[in-house]
Design a protein around this motif. Structure first.
Motif, PDB file in Angstrom:
ATOM      1  N   ARG A   1       0.809  -1.211   0.000  1.00 33.16           N
ATOM      2  CA  ARG A   1       0.000   0.000   0.000  1.00 33.16           C
ATOM      3  C   ARG A   1       0.845   1.266   0.000  1.00 33.16           C
ATOM      4  N   MET A   2       2.059   1.213   0.579  1.00 31.44           N
ATOM      5  CA  MET A   2       2.861   2.409   0.756  1.00 31.44           C
ATOM      6  C   MET A   2       4.152   2.418  -0.058  1.00 31.44           C
ATOM      7  N   LEU A   3       4.771   1.261  -0.244  1.00 38.11           N
ATOM      8  CA  LEU A   3       6.111   1.200  -0.813  1.00 38.11           C
ATOM      9  C   LEU A   3       6.142   0.318  -2.046  1.00 38.11           C
ATOM     10  N   VAL A   4       7.169   0.541  -2.854  1.00 38.43           N
ATOM     11  CA  VAL A   4       7.487  -0.326  -3.987  1.00 38.43           C
ATOM     12  C   VAL A   4       8.840  -0.944  -3.702  1.00 38.43           C
ATOM     13  N   PHE A   5       8.922  -2.277  -3.808  1.00 37.67           N
ATOM     14  CA  PHE A   5      10.154  -3.007  -3.530  1.00 37.67           C
ATOM     15  C   PHE A   5      10.759  -3.490  -4.842  1.00 37.67           C
ATOM     16  N   ALA A   6      12.053  -3.273  -4.967  1.00 37.22           N
ATOM     17  CA  ALA A   6      12.773  -3.680  -6.170  1.00 37.22           C
ATOM     18  C   ALA A   6      14.058  -4.362  -5.746  1.00 37.22           C
ATOM     19  N   ALA A   7      14.317  -5.524  -6.318  1.00 34.55           N
ATOM     20  CA  ALA A   7      15.548  -6.262  -6.052  1.00 34.55           C
ATOM     21  C   ALA A   7      16.514  -6.031  -7.196  1.00 34.55           C
ATOM     22  N   SER A   8      17.746  -5.691  -6.828  1.00 33.91           N
ATOM     23  CA  SER A   8      18.800  -5.461  -7.807  1.00 33.91           C
ATOM     24  C   SER A   8      20.042  -6.172  -7.303  1.00 33.91           C
ATOM     25  N   GLY A   9      20.379  -7.285  -7.939  1.00 37.65           N
ATOM     26  CA  GLY A   9      21.495  -8.080  -7.460  1.00 37.65           C
ATOM     27  C   GLY A   9      21.157  -8.735  -6.140  1.00 37.65           C
ATOM     28  N   LYS A  10      22.001  -8.497  -5.128  1.00 36.78           N
ATOM     29  CA  LYS A  10      21.796  -9.096  -3.808  1.00 36.78           C
ATOM     30  C   LYS A  10      21.091  -8.154  -2.834  1.00 36.78           C
ATOM     31  N   ILE A  11      20.736  -6.959  -3.290  1.00 37.60           N
ATOM     32  CA  ILE A  11      20.165  -5.942  -2.409  1.00 37.60           C
ATOM     33  C   ILE A  11      18.712  -5.683  -2.798  1.00 37.60           C
ATOM     34  N   ILE A  12      17.898  -5.441  -1.792  1.00 40.97           N
ATOM     35  CA  ILE A  12      16.495  -5.103  -1.996  1.00 40.97           C
ATOM     36  C   ILE A  12      16.314  -3.641  -1.588  1.00 40.97           C
ATOM     37  N   TYR A  13      15.623  -2.877  -2.436  1.00 37.47           N
ATOM     38  CA  TYR A  13      15.409  -1.451  -2.195  1.00 37.47           C
ATOM     39  C   TYR A  13      13.916  -1.207  -1.995  1.00 37.47           C
ATOM     40  N   ALA A  14      13.607  -0.331  -1.058  1.00 34.76           N
ATOM     41  CA  ALA A  14      12.226   0.102  -0.827  1.00 34.76           C
ATOM     42  C   ALA A  14      12.105   1.553  -1.279  1.00 34.76           C
ATOM     43  N   PHE A  15      11.164   1.807  -2.177  1.00 33.46           N
ATOM     44  CA  PHE A  15      10.961   3.136  -2.753  1.00 33.46           C
ATOM     45  C   PHE A  15       9.682   3.742  -2.184  1.00 33.46           C
TER      46      PHE A  15
ATOM     47  N   LYS B   1       9.629   6.826  -6.240  1.00 28.56           N
ATOM     48  CA  LYS B   1      10.820   7.504  -6.749  1.00 28.56           C
ATOM     49  C   LYS B   1      12.039   7.347  -5.866  1.00 28.56           C
ATOM     50  N   GLU B   2      11.932   7.625  -4.576  1.00 28.69           N
ATOM     51  CA  GLU B   2      13.091   7.740  -3.711  1.00 28.69           C
ATOM     52  C   GLU B   2      13.304   6.464  -2.909  1.00 28.69           C
ATOM     53  N   VAL B   3      14.565   6.089  -2.765  1.00 27.82           N
ATOM     54  CA  VAL B   3      14.933   4.938  -1.946  1.00 27.82           C
ATOM     55  C   VAL B   3      14.919   5.359  -0.480  1.00 27.82           C
ATOM     56  N   VAL B   4      14.122   4.669   0.308  1.00 29.71           N
ATOM     57  CA  VAL B   4      14.028   4.996   1.738  1.00 29.71           C
ATOM     58  C   VAL B   4      14.590   3.888   2.621  1.00 29.71           C
ATOM     59  N   MET B   5      14.831   2.696   2.065  1.00 32.25           N
ATOM     60  CA  MET B   5      15.344   1.591   2.867  1.00 32.25           C
ATOM     61  C   MET B   5      16.075   0.612   1.956  1.00 32.25           C
ATOM     62  N   ARG B   6      17.168   0.045   2.486  1.00 31.84           N
ATOM     63  CA  ARG B   6      17.918  -0.990   1.788  1.00 31.84           C
ATOM     64  C   ARG B   6      17.991  -2.216   2.687  1.00 31.84           C
ATOM     65  N   TYR B   7      17.830  -3.380   2.097  1.00 34.20           N
ATOM     66  CA  TYR B   7      17.849  -4.632   2.837  1.00 34.20           C
ATOM     67  C   TYR B   7      19.053  -5.455   2.358  1.00 34.20           C
ATOM     68  N   HIS B   8      20.051  -5.585   3.218  1.00 33.50           N
ATOM     69  CA  HIS B   8      21.260  -6.343   2.917  1.00 33.50           C
ATOM     70  C   HIS B   8      21.226  -7.654   3.690  1.00 33.50           C
ATOM     71  N   GLY B   9      21.633  -8.737   3.042  1.00 39.64           N
ATOM     72  CA  GLY B   9      21.669 -10.024   3.730  1.00 39.64           C
ATOM     73  C   GLY B   9      21.697 -11.208   2.802  1.00 39.64           C
ATOM     74  N   HIS B  10      21.331 -11.037   1.546  1.00 37.01           N
ATOM     75  CA  HIS B  10      21.365 -12.139   0.598  1.00 37.01           C
ATOM     76  C   HIS B  10      22.772 -12.330   0.047  1.00 37.01           C
ATOM     77  N   LYS B  11      23.120 -13.574  -0.212  1.00 32.95           N
ATOM     78  CA  LYS B  11      24.429 -13.904  -0.774  1.00 32.95           C
ATOM     79  C   LYS B  11      24.351 -14.180  -2.272  1.00 32.95           C
ATOM     80  N   GLN B  12      23.140 -14.384  -2.793  1.00 31.72           N
ATOM     81  CA  GLN B  12      22.930 -14.624  -4.216  1.00 31.72           C
ATOM     82  C   GLN B  12      21.892 -13.629  -4.738  1.00 31.72           C
ATOM     83  N   GLU B  13      21.671 -13.678  -6.031  1.00 26.55           N
ATOM     84  CA  GLU B  13      20.744 -12.742  -6.661  1.00 26.55           C
ATOM     85  C   GLU B  13      19.316 -13.022  -6.223  1.00 26.55           C
ATOM     86  N   VAL B  14      18.618 -11.965  -5.804  1.00 22.01           N
ATOM     87  CA  VAL B  14      17.226 -12.088  -5.360  1.00 22.01           C
ATOM     88  C   VAL B  14      16.331 -12.193  -6.586  1.00 22.01           C
ATOM     89  N   ARG B  15      15.420 -13.158  -6.577  1.00 20.49           N
ATOM     90  CA  ARG B  15      14.548 -13.363  -7.731  1.00 20.49           C
ATOM     91  C   ARG B  15      13.071 -13.404  -7.391  1.00 20.49           C
TER      92      ARG B  15
END
Length: 887
Positions: free
Chosen positions: A73-87, A91-105
């Motif tokens: 309802r509030m955010l858009v999540f996009a995975a790029s490589g091993k990092i997940i971004y919350a927009f 438009k703007e990145v407000v949170m990054r999720y680090h912890g994956h060792k392989q590409e998120v799919r």
């Protein structure tokens, strides 16, 4: 090193990018009451409203390509490589999720948590707000490779995982317990989708089988088989009819009826590539699909039999553009031909003005026989290699002519009707293995000149499509391949160049050769600027030659490219020549000075370039890119200092428009902050500088009495009397409450005299200190912070009766004198002085020292106003002369 690779062009935006192979995400905005679809276009994503498919926002770009999308309802999540971004705000990145060792799919928002799965077998449950890892599940990709993920409706804290081995697992992410394992159907799971019925989910497999399964009782209710390969997506209708839609890698969509358990309709060639995702809008008969063919489509179900009709579409090239060309004189439309065989027009104003002229067909007669057995691909013409357009007679007949790869026949197109024309331009008695290589349309719009690989240069009438002759003796203009043709603005000359190293000048009407120019190498392509008569040719030795068609001599030679020159274009005034080459550089050559004035690198080599007829934008098309990139012409926005670049100049890479790195777009380093220009507080002592404060802060100082009188209440507010606990009543037949006695007004005044508050204010103390030090910056700064009423109170308190002293009056006069002497805060100085004299003029007349200071201040005012009046008179005189003189 310069901050930008180009001093002449800056990236603006990208046209024609809508979608790729990443499944879209659909979200509903409660406040707007509208659905939005989010699609990935590489390193960023676009957000469109479903009602009009108009673009709403473009996100900031990431470091790598986006692999999957999800939205709540509030955010858009996009995975790029091993990092997940919350927009946020799309438009703007407000949170990054680090912890994956392989590409998120895979991504799945679930309430306050986000579930992600990577290719290494890790499934991580994140806290959306904090970004902490709540739970991590490890799977062996050899036995259970997670390929699909969904949340069953009404199943609290439950997640259903599907594997490429075929098994399904139901997990409780709250307790980290495996609740149940479904053995599967001996086929890898590609998609899981919740149905409108509770406990029932749809399962798609790699074998094309669709299983409708009840996970509560572990029972398969029904199954269907799709003949087009694996199931790429599943979607259930929620507006009534029990229909499930399935997508295929061939771009077809099948619609299955769950009641009759049969196929009710199919939409073939819905996309040219695999259907990445299909989603039904909740409670509406609308289906949103996207695919790797760079298309977003909205289908409506209003036909009998359950069939769908295309309602809206946003579609670009599914193959990289090879040729681009501005159409018209306003520079608002760009014609683009791509490797997918389509001809499209992109608007630089708004996407609703885009046009898709479609594919070229082999024959109109054969097209009518498509339903009689001819395949879909057999009717298509190959990709366009060269095109020319004219607007002079486009309302009367076709105004676009195109050459196709490997074909001698050229086709005509109508821009206004958005379709292929009726004429096929083919020379008579030509070799069967010849190919049309170059084309041009005359300025009058009546004729088309086409060159071919066999050396012929033919002329055709665009109205009738008839062949009107050819140039040269023996029906051959060149002994080799014709690389370029052009006609001048008056239809006097026809120019052609070929692989025989010759540039030939022909008389247009008689088709006789007038002159021939030997070149230093074989030309690769040719462009003519009709207004200036300058002809530019790119040679095979990576050099450029510019010929004046009036003198018919080479006037400029340029060298500097280190690869094949792919395209070039002139500026509208003919001063600049912009070239692109396979060395990934875009160079701008100044023809009057004969020098290179701008050069920059791009990540992907440009294969097409076109300058707007108005000169505001430069459009480029690049290798392996589906979009058309626009660059701003900085010389139209302000002065640009262009100097000849040295021979050993090393160009700097310029990021393509729309793919700027997120860190460079949002964060400014300290070095850049130091280099940023900061405007001075005062440009010069001889100039008058205003305070830039709102007029309401100083313009109403002389009218405070009128404002207070106007805003004075009619009657003072009276507090209501306190009601007794028991309301008294008046004796009588009818019960009436007794009114309370009137409260006597207190006659004693509560206003304290001025002498009882004889305490120096902060402004008065600062003014007294400034009288000793000679610096009036602090009292002036304090006075600026006050409102009009506060300024009036502070100036009133300067006298002895208000808690001040006579020396404060002198200090204030000196402060105003200093402000006028420096020329700063000119408006505030006059406003403060006017209020000061209004309040204390009678008292100042009795003080000799203060009167002497006022006389000096008066002479300063008169001299300042005299200088201003002289400047005003001079400006008004010059303006009056400019308006009335005959220049």
């Amino acid at each position: 090193m310069p901050r930008s690779g180009s001093s002449l062009f800056s990236g603006f935006r990208v046209l024609g990018l809508y979608s790729n192979h990443v499944p879209h995400a659909l979200r509903y905005h409660l406040k707007h009451r509208e659905f939005y679809v989010v699609t990935s276009v590489g390193r960023s994503f676009h957000t469109f409203n479903v009602s009009r498919l108009g673009i709403v926002s473009v996100s900031n770009s990431l470091a790598d390509d986006i692999t999957c999308l999800a939205a709540d309802r509030m955010l858009v999540f996009a995975a790029s490589g091993k990092i997940i971004y919350a927009f946020a705000r799309n438009k703007e990145v407000v949170m990054r999720y680090h912890g994956h060792k392989q590409e998120v799919r895979l991504l799945l928002p679930l309430g306050d948590q986000l579930i992600s799965a990577d290719s290494g077998g890790d499934v991580v449950v994140w806290s959306i707000k904090g970004g902490d890892i709540y739970l991590r599940l490890n799977f062996d990709p050899g036995t259970f490779d997670v390929s699909a993920m969904m949340h069953p409706s009404t199943y609290l804290n439950k997640v259903l995982l599907g594997s490429s081995q075929g098994a399904l697992q139901l997990w409780n992410i709250k307790t980290s317990n495996l609740l149940f394992t479904f053995p599967g159907w001996s086929a890898g799971v590609t998609v899981l989708q919740q149905s409108p019925a509770v406990d029932v989910v749809g399962v798609g497999t790699v074998t094309g089988r669709i299983i409708i399964h009840n996970i509560r009782i572990d029972e398969t209710l029904m199954s269907f088989t799709q003949d087009w390969g694996p199931i790429s997506t599943l979607a259930f209708r929620t507006d009534g009819p029990p229909i499930v839609a399935s997508g295929s890698p061939q771009g077809h969509i099948a619609f299955w009826d769950l009641e009759s358990r049969q196929l009710v309709a199919q939409q073939r060639h819905a996309h040219r590539t695999a259907v990445a995702a299909a989603t039904f809008l909740h409670g509406e008969p609308l289906l949103v699909t996207n695919g790797a063919d760079n298309a977003i489509k909205v289908w409506i179900f209003e036909q009998e039999g359950g069939g769908a009709r295309l309602l809206r579409c946003r579609q670009g090239h599914s193959g990289p553009p090879t040729t681009i060309h501005h159409h018209g004189n306003d520079g608002k439309n760009i014609l683009s031909a791509g490797q997918d065989g389509t001809l499209q027009s992109f608007s630089t104003v708004h996407e609703r003005f885009n046009k898709n002229l479609g594919h070229g067909s082999v024959s109109k007669k054969k097209e009518k026989k498509k339903k009689k057995g001819l395949s879909y691909e057999e009717l298509r013409l190959p990709a366009i290699t060269a095109l020319a357009s004219g607007i002079t007679r486009q309302s009367d007949w076709d105004g676009i002519v195109a050459c196709h790869r490997g074909r001698l026949t050229a086709t005509t197109w109508s821009y206004q009707r958005c379709t292929m024309g009726a004429h096929y331009l083919k020379p008579p008695f030509a070799r069967t293995d010849a190919v049309a290589t170059a084309v041009d349309i005359t300025s009058c719009g009546n004729f088309a000149v086409i060159g071919s690989s066999c050396g012929r240069v033919d002329i055709y009438n665009l109205q009738s499509g008839l062949h009107r002759g050819c140039y040269g003796d023996g029906e051959k203009a060149h002994s080799g391949v014709v690389r370029g043709v052009a006609t001048d603005s008056l239809n006097q000359l026809t120019l052609s160049c070929g692989s025989d190293w010759l540039l030939k000048f022909w008389r247009f009407k008689t088709r006789k050769q007038e002159e021939m120019l030997k070149l230093g190498a074989a030309p690769a392509l040719m462009r003519l600027h009709r207004d200036s008569g300058m002809l530019a040719m790119a040679l095979d030795d990576f050099t450029l030659a510019v010929v004046d068609i009036e003198t018919r001599r080479i006037v400029r030679k340029f060298a500097g490219h280190h690869g094949n020159i792919t395209d070039m274009t002139f500026s509208p005034d003919g001063r600049w020549l912009v070239t692109t080459a396979m060395d990934c550089t875009i160079r701008t050559w100044d023809l009057p000075s004969g020098s290179l004035v701008d050069c920059f690198l791009v990540a992907m080599a440009a294969v097409g370039v076109s300058m707007s007829p108005t000169g505001d934008f430069l459009a480029t098309a690049h290798v392996d890119s589906l979009g058309i990139y626009l660059w701003n012409n900085r010389s139209l926005c302000g002065p640009v200092g262009l100097r000849p670049l040295p021979a050993d100049y090393h160009p700097v890479e310029e990021m393509l428009p729309g793919v700027t790195e997120e860190d460079t777009a949002q964060e400014v380093t300290s070095e850049e902050t130091d280099d940023a220009y900061q405007s001075a507080e005062q440009l010069g002592v001889e100039l008058v500088t205003l305070s830039l404060m709102p007029e309401s802060r100083w313009k109403s100082l002389l009218h405070l009495d009128a404002i207070k009188k106007r805003n004075k209440p009619v009657a003072p507010p009276a507090a209501p009397p306190t009601a007794p606990f028991f309301l008294p009543t008046v004796p009588g037949l009818m019960p009436q409450f007794q009114l309370p006695p009137t409260i006597k007004q207190e006659t004693e005044s509560k206003v304290l005299p001025w002498g009882s508050l004889a305490q120096r204010s902060e402004f008065g103390s600062a003014l007294e200190s400034a009288l000793e030090s000679g610096s009036f910056d602090r009292p002036l700064r304090l006075l600026k912070d006050f409102g009009p009423a506060g300024v009036s109170v502070e100036l009133t308190c300067l006298t002895a009766g208000g808690g001040g002293a006579n020396n404060l009056l002198l200090a204030f006069i000196l402060m105003i004198d200093r402000m006028l002497a420096t020329g700063r805060d000119f408006d505030l100085a006059h406003a403060y002085l006017a209020l000061f004299l209004k309040l204390h003029l009678r008292m100042l007349s009795q003080d000799a020292v203060a009167m002497e200071a006022l006389l000096r201040l008066s002479s300063t005012l008169e001299s300042g106003w005299a200088d201003l009046q002289a400047s005003f008179n001079q400006s008004l005189c010059l303006l009056s002369y400019t308006k009335s003189a005959l220049l």
